[in-house]
Design an enzyme around this catalytic site. Sequence first.
Site, PDB file in Angstrom:
ATOM      1  N   ASP A 110       6.456 -32.634 -52.058  1.00  0.00           N
ATOM      2  CA  ASP A 110       5.367 -33.232 -52.817  1.00  0.00           C
ATOM      3  C   ASP A 110       4.923 -32.302 -53.945  1.00  0.00           C
ATOM      4  O   ASP A 110       5.352 -31.148 -54.047  1.00  0.00           O
ATOM      5  CB  ASP A 110       4.196 -33.632 -51.912  1.00  0.00           C
ATOM      6  CG  ASP A 110       3.544 -32.457 -51.203  1.00  0.00           C
ATOM      7  OD1 ASP A 110       3.363 -31.399 -51.842  1.00  0.00           O
ATOM      8  OD2 ASP A 110       3.196 -32.590 -50.021  1.00  0.00           O
ATOM      9  N   LYS A 111       4.082 -32.813 -54.811  1.00  0.00           N
ATOM     10  CA  LYS A 111       3.693 -32.094 -56.029  1.00  0.00           C
ATOM     11  C   LYS A 111       3.131 -30.708 -55.739  1.00  0.00           C
ATOM     12  O   LYS A 111       3.431 -29.740 -56.449  1.00  0.00           O
ATOM     13  CB  LYS A 111       2.652 -32.922 -56.799  1.00  0.00           C
ATOM     14  CG  LYS A 111       2.184 -32.265 -58.096  1.00  0.00           C
ATOM     15  CD  LYS A 111       1.116 -33.106 -58.777  1.00  0.00           C
ATOM     16  CE  LYS A 111       0.581 -32.384 -60.019  1.00  0.00           C
ATOM     17  NZ  LYS A 111      -0.521 -33.137 -60.652  1.00  0.00           N
TER      18      LYS A 111
END
Length: 241
Positions: A110-111
Amino acid sequence: MKTSPRHGLARVLSKCGLCSRTQAAQWIADGRVEVDGRVVRDPEFAIVQGRQRVLVDGKPLDQAQQRRYVMLNKPRGLVTTASDERGRDTVYRCFDGAGLPWLAPVGRLDKASEGLLLFCNDPQWAARITDPEMGLDKTYHVQIDTIPDERTLAALLDGVVDAGEPLRARSARLLRSGEKNAWVEVILDEGRNRQIRRLFSAMGIDVLRLVRVAIGALQLGELGKGQWRELSVEELAALQR
């Protein structure tokens, strides 16, 4: 009598790992793709893969692109996608100017997460690597906003149920601690969305940093942030044992 499934030409090219579906549609529109000896410019042209002869720039699909297998040390703040509808920077920024063919991410980070992320243009290999039956452990170093005791580490192994989904770690151990936070090594043998963050959150603990440092026997090692390199023959073999 069972009939073979038919798929759009652009989808077939992307599933072969040659390019994204958007790129495939452009190649087809540009007249670079032939089916059974004639140029096809419709990306939705239906074919049965393996039954019709498809050429890209005059080469069969299995010769049109050399297979490439790459590992990236993903920086925090990049999203794992080819393009983002919100205009955020993606992991493909790390490949700018490298002259690589189209590569798809093998799994996700994820980011806010960092570390080891694989890419390839071999969908069959990617499917094997991400198959739970392969049993590839994923190792993470996680900075949390507290000093965990043995009960907390044991609770990660016991697991929790979050939004109806059981979550657990295969192993967890304290790496080092300071006055207010600590680094914990967490190993997962399954892959669920934001699994580690959800595990800690269920215990009232915030994750400050999350870095994937290994997939199976493949180690991130000293690869610099935002840097990438190709996997060796030995590394490819080790991942598939």
